[in-house]
Design a protein around this motif. Structure first.
Motif, PDB file in Angstrom:
ATOM      1  N   GLY A   1       0.711  -1.231   0.026  1.00 21.30           N
ATOM      2  CA  GLY A   1      -0.092  -0.065  -0.114  1.00 21.30           C
ATOM      3  C   GLY A   1       0.881   1.260  -0.029  1.00 21.30           C
ATOM      4  O   GLY A   1       0.436   2.227  -0.615  1.00 21.30           O
TER       5      GLY A   1
ATOM      6  N   SER B   1      -3.503   3.024   7.859  1.00 22.22           N
ATOM      7  CA  SER B   1      -2.823   2.111   6.898  1.00 22.22           C
ATOM      8  C   SER B   1      -1.612   2.614   6.387  1.00 22.22           C
ATOM      9  O   SER B   1      -1.479   4.000   6.087  1.00 22.22           O
ATOM     10  CB  SER B   1      -3.813   1.672   5.779  1.00 22.22           C
ATOM     11  OG  SER B   1      -4.258   2.806   4.903  1.00 22.22           O
TER      12      SER B   1
ATOM     13  N   THR C   1      -1.211   2.721   3.334  1.00 26.06           N
ATOM     14  CA  THR C   1      -1.612   3.295   2.103  1.00 26.06           C
ATOM     15  C   THR C   1      -1.917   4.591   2.281  1.00 26.06           C
ATOM     16  O   THR C   1      -1.508   5.828   1.405  1.00 26.06           O
ATOM     17  CB  THR C   1      -2.880   2.497   1.602  1.00 26.06           C
ATOM     18  OG1 THR C   1      -2.671   1.344   1.213  1.00 26.06           O
ATOM     19  CG2 THR C   1      -3.396   3.365   0.485  1.00 26.06           C
TER      20      THR C   1
ATOM     21  N   ASP D   1      -5.333  -2.070  -2.854  1.00 25.29           N
ATOM     22  CA  ASP D   1      -6.465  -1.976  -1.993  1.00 25.29           C
ATOM     23  C   ASP D   1      -7.638  -1.794  -2.624  1.00 25.29           C
ATOM     24  O   ASP D   1      -7.499  -0.598  -3.510  1.00 25.29           O
ATOM     25  CB  ASP D   1      -5.822  -0.738  -0.944  1.00 25.29           C
ATOM     26  CG  ASP D   1      -6.687  -0.628   0.326  1.00 25.29           C
ATOM     27  OD1 ASP D   1      -8.038  -0.670   0.192  1.00 25.29           O
ATOM     28  OD2 ASP D   1      -6.081  -0.465   1.348  1.00 25.29           O
TER      29      ASP D   1
END
Length: 313
Positions: free
Chosen positions: A65, A203, A205, A264
Motif C-alpha cells: 500500500g 494504513s 496506504t 487496496d
C-alpha cells in the motif's frame, strides 16, 4: 523519534537522488553519450530514484500500500500542489510550450494503470506491460527530439546537473553518495513511516498517499516555486506531465517485478479517480493555452487540501 527518522530518511533520499543525477549525467557525458539521451533516460531515472527505492523497499517489506500510495499520491500532489503553490506567487506562463502530445501519453498511461489496477494486483505481467509502454514513450520522445520537433524551452541539450569541468574524482564521489544514500534513506523512511502508521491506527496506504507522497514531491515543488519567482515557468507543465507519466510506468513497473503489489479496494473506489480527475484539470493549460494564474493556484491548492482532509479523516 519515528517522525525525526522519517524526516532524516527523506532528506537523505533527496540529497542522494540529486548526487546520483549529477554523477550519472557527468559520467555519461564524459563517456560520449549524447546529451539528449542523457536527459531522457538518466536524468528521468535519477530524479525518480527516491520514489523507486521507496516502492521497492515497501514491496520487500510487505507494505504494498505504501508503494502504490507513494505513486498515486505523488501524481496527485504534482498537479494540485506543485502547480498550485507556485501559481499563488506569480502567474506561470505555461501556454508558451506545446505539451499536448506528452499530455496525451500521460492520460493514456493513467488509463492503462487504472485498467491494470482492476486486476487486483500488479504482478510481473502488469510490470512488463507498464515497462513496455514506457519504452515506447521514451523511443517516441527521442525520435521527436532528434528531429527537432520539441519546444526549445525544454532544454534537452543541457541536462540538469551537467558540468563539463567536473573532475573525475568528484563524479565518483557523487555516484558513491547516491548509490549508498538512496537505499539508506529509503530504509529509514519506509520503516519509520510504517511505525507511524501503526501507532496512529492508519494504513500504510494513507501514509503513502500523504506523508511519503508530499515528501517525494518536495524537489519538484522547490523547482517550480523558484521558476515562478524568476518568471521562468514555461516548462513547468511539461516537467510535471513527464514526472507523472514516469511514476506510473517506471516505478510500479519495476517494483512489480520485485514482488506482487496488491491493490487496496479503496484505491479503485477513490484515489485512482482523484488522480485521473486531477490530470484532466490540466486540459485548459494544455489544449486551450491558458496560463496558470493565481486564481487557478488557489483552486488547485484548495482541492489538494480537501483531498488530504478526506484521506486522513
Amino acid at each position: 523519534m519515528p517522525w525525526i527518522l522519517s524526516g532524516l530518511g527523506l532528506v537523505i533520499l533527496l540529497l542522494a537522488g540529486d548526487a546520483l543525477v549529477k554523477g550519472a549525467v557527468n559520467l555519461a557525458l564524459r563517456l560520449g553519450i549524447p546529451a539528449l539521451i542523457v536527459s531522457l533516460t538518466i536524468v528521468a531515472f535519477g530524479t525518480s530514484a527516491p520514489e523507486l527505492l521507496i516502492s521497492i523497499k515497501a514491496v520487500l517489506d510487505g507494505a504494498p500500500g505504501l508503494a502504490l500510495g507513494n505513486v498515486v499520491g505523488s501524481n496527485t500532489a504534482n498537479i494540485l500542489l506543485v502547480l498550485g503553490i507556485p501559481a499563488l506567487l506569480a502567474t506561470m506562463h505555461t501556454s508558451q510550450c506545446d505539451t499536448s502530445k506528452s499530455y496525451n501519453f500521460m492520460i493514456a498511461a493513467s488509463v492503462l494503470f487504472i485498467g491494470l489496477a482492476f486486476r487486483g494486483v500488479f504482478d510481473w505481467l502488469a510490470g512488463l506491460v507498464l515497462l513496455g509502454a514506457l519504452a515506447y514513450v521514451l523511443f517516441d520522445q527521442m525520435r521527436d527530439a532528434s528531429a527537432h520537433r520539441r519546444c526549445e524551452a525544454e532544454g534537452l541539450e543541457e541536462p540538469e546537473g551537467a558540468d563539463p569541468s567536473m573532475p573525475s574524482w568528484q563524479i565518483a564521489v557523487f555516484l558513491v553518495l547516491g548509490l549508498v544514500g538512496l537505499p539508506l534513506g529509503a530504509g529509514l523512511l519506509v520503516d519509520n513511516a510504517t511505525i507511524i502508521a501503526q501507532a496512529y491506527g492508519v494504513s500504510d496506504t494513507v501514509i503513502g498517499l500523504t506523508l511519503v507522497a508530499i515528501g517525494t514531491s518536495l524537489p519538484e515543488l522547490a523547482t517550480t516555486v523558484m521558476a515562478a519567482l524568476r518568471r521562468q515557468a514555461d516548462v513547468v507543465l511539461g516537467s510535471v506531465i513527464g514526472s507523472n507519466m514516469f511514476n506510473l510506468l517506471a516505478i510500479i513497473g519495476i517494483a512489480s517485478l520485485v514482488g506482487p503489489i496488491r491493490v487496496d479496494p479503496e484505491f479503485l473506489q477513490f484515489d485512482l479517480w482523484v488522480m485521473l480527475g486531477a490530470s484532466l484539470l490540466l486540459i485548459p493549460f494544455v489544449f486551450l493555452k491558458k496560463d496558470i494564474t493565481r486564481t487557478w493556484g488557489i483552486i488547485l491548492s484548495a482541492l489538494y487540501a480537501v483531498y488530504l482532509v478526506v484521506v486522513l479523516v
